[in-house]
Scaffold this active site. Sequence first.
Site, PDB file in Angstrom:
ATOM      1  CB  SER A  73       3.990 -21.360 -48.301  1.00 19.97           C
ATOM      2  OG  SER A  73       3.613 -20.866 -46.899  1.00 19.97           O
ATOM      3  CG  ASP A  74       5.144 -26.077 -43.323  1.00 18.20           C
ATOM      4  OD1 ASP A  74       4.216 -25.551 -42.387  1.00 18.20           O
ATOM      5  OD2 ASP A  74       5.750 -26.979 -43.092  1.00 18.20           O
ATOM      6  CD1 TRP A  75       5.401 -20.885 -38.999  1.00 20.76           C
ATOM      7  CD2 TRP A  75       3.300 -21.043 -38.583  1.00 20.76           C
ATOM      8  NE1 TRP A  75       4.945 -20.138 -38.011  1.00 20.76           N
ATOM      9  CE2 TRP A  75       3.541 -20.457 -37.765  1.00 20.76           C
ATOM     10  CE3 TRP A  75       1.845 -21.715 -38.567  1.00 20.76           C
ATOM     11  CZ2 TRP A  75       2.791 -19.685 -36.646  1.00 20.76           C
ATOM     12  CZ3 TRP A  75       0.916 -21.179 -37.661  1.00 20.76           C
ATOM     13  CH2 TRP A  75       1.520 -20.301 -36.436  1.00 20.76           C
TER      14      TRP A  75
END
Length: 774
Positions: free
Chosen positions: A302-304
């Site tokens: 996932s992104d942050w």
Amino acid sequence: MLFFRCGRISVQNAISFCAPLAVILGIMCSVASAQQPSTRSAAVHADDAKAASFVADLLSKMTLEEKIGQMSQISYKEPHSVSHDERIRKEQVGSFLFLTDPVEINRLQHMAVEQTRLHIPLIFGYDVIHGFRTIYPIPLALASSWDPAEAQHAQSMAAREASAVGLNWTFAPMVDIARDPRWGRIMEGAGEDPYLGSRMAEAQVRGFQGDAIGSPDHILACVKHFAGYGAAEGGRDYDSANISDEQLWNVYLPPFHAAVQAGAGSLMTAYMDLNGVPATGNGFLLHNVLRKKWGFQGFVVSDWESIASLKTHGFAAAPDDAAVRAVNAGVNMEMTSAVFRDNLAAAVKNGSVKESAIDDSVHAILLMKYRLGLFTNPYVSLDRVKAELGSIAQREAARGAAERSAVLLRNQAGVLPLKKSVASIAVIGPLADSKPDIMGSWSLAGHAEDAVTVLEGLRKKLGSAVAIHYAKGVEIDRVQPSIFDELFASPKPVLKTQQERDAEFQHAIDQVKKSEVAILVLGEAQNMSGERASRLSLALPGRQQELLEAAVATGKPVVVVMLNGRPLDITWASQHVAAILEAWYPGTEGGNAIADLLTGDATPGGKLPVTWPRSVGQVPIYYSQNLTQIPDETDTRYWDGSSAPLYPFGYGLSYASFQLSNLKMDASSMRPDGSLTAAIDVQNTAAVAGDEVVQLYTHQRAGSASRPRRELKGFVRVPLAAGEKRTVKLTLHAGDLGFWSPQTHQWAVEPGLFDLWMGEDSKATEHVTFSVVP
Ligand code: NOJ
């Protein structure tokens, strides 16, 4: 035998015949289809069976909690209530990001490998976007080289440095198509075009990963942000993207597909909603497209905190729901938030997530750790650190990349290169001597003190023979402070009175007056581009425009060197200054490279990977629009100004000049599985050597859907000696003409009549037609 670097592959050149004063070379470049299967991915999986059985055996020994640990990534720098050591010992973490100290990396790795039940190594990730310690030109600049081999080399050098400190994984390349320069992250990608973007995507993947995942001195690539992030509404970072299926398949997805075909081992989701569904919870993207259709075998991170933000989006009801939705959509590892760690075990127990989905994720992650060689060789040798970081080879490569990335936008009366006889130069501007700014955004591990500014580069090159009069002139004050200022060595805001500012302004103009020529280094501070750096206006920030106009008013020839991460409003400059050199953010060696370019020791040969607007009111802007009701009036669509771009996609000048003529095809038709070759003569009509980027565009006249007025389908950057003439050949496969039809919802190469142009930019005029016959 000569070898040249071409849009997609290296090509062998054979001398075809000689002519007086000119050697004509045939340059063959196959324009291969984005749909073609990759032989590379087959090679990557050569030892699949052994790896799969190792991983399956390991997986069978793991508890559910240990599996979830592998799916959790922790930011080393973020505040934490439980120590990293404890998390490792309890096998609650599979990866760290933002740790770059090799000694600490080894310490943590020893703990993971030697003090845990399963001995599973950690994978260390970092944003190596355009260099690690040695900063290379920003990705938009690398795309301006129109030389995938250059982009590959730069990222391979970046991988060398990053791997030397023990990093195994970069969160790059970013392959998001961007057609709105208000969006600050346009600097991280390859611009507006799916074809150029695809070639740059695959080149960067190869650069980072080498011949195969696990190649020595290379690291794992992570293609991001899947998908559509570049279409954020209004250019506002993180805002929703609403993209039609037609645009998604034909424009936004192809660079991701190319990267996957090139063997990318990991992929990152995007932050925003795509057509109403957050990308991080988007099963259509992650299952249907990525895995089922494209056969992606790697893992998805996932992104942050983007899993936690599924709740913020109003998509998931609560963190436990967010965990379920993300994992069921196909996310395998969570970056930084602890939603997986806190909720997945319960989700498996209550049946909302199948344990097989967890196993699939962990299998993909472990397989990648295995391929990277982490099970056999988990530690980094400290020997390479000193030798590699900032080495001469790195600096030379960075300088070469910066030279090949610059785009000459204007050059009146041959003001550039600077005359050898010049005795005094004014070097002016807020960016002329700023070390952090020349590195650009995402230069996290770069050291500002290593960077060479334009002023330093010119001083070093010209020595005491030329008087250099420097003045900053104006400040660039960012209105909103950036949350990344601490991370990116951003220059501190300057507190000066109005009186001091006025005096500095006047001092700069005085320097221009006493010099033969003025070089104004203008643009944006590095923290104005990148993440969370959208802009309302494309104007030169601060009083730079005023400074520029005052400099021009002195009557001295003014050369503008641009340092920026997006097209800016330089319409006034394009009419009034003598020359404009777009250097983007050229990195650590930027000042030396720019000095080479300004003095003629290097010749600019880059071309724009984006259409350059005249005004922010024109965006989004790109060359490949569809034809419309009154196509000839495309340039007069606004009553208050031209709708034509300031500079077209593919545009760029040289100190040489080129003539392209005699466009021919080896056949006038081909079958849907066939190919044909277009050839054009390119002559360097100048007395200096230079590179020309020969570009090939097509247009489908009629079909099941309207097709763009022009689409790039091939290119090659060709070096030509003074007076040299070559025949450049580009082979077009019918598959390259295929598109996803919004009528049939299928990919097809449709029979019919096509236009083909070859030339110097997207306005190319050499034209032929051909047919695809059933
Ligand atoms: C958020 C950014 O969107 C992404 O591109 C980056 O890789 C991660 N943060 C980690 O820094």
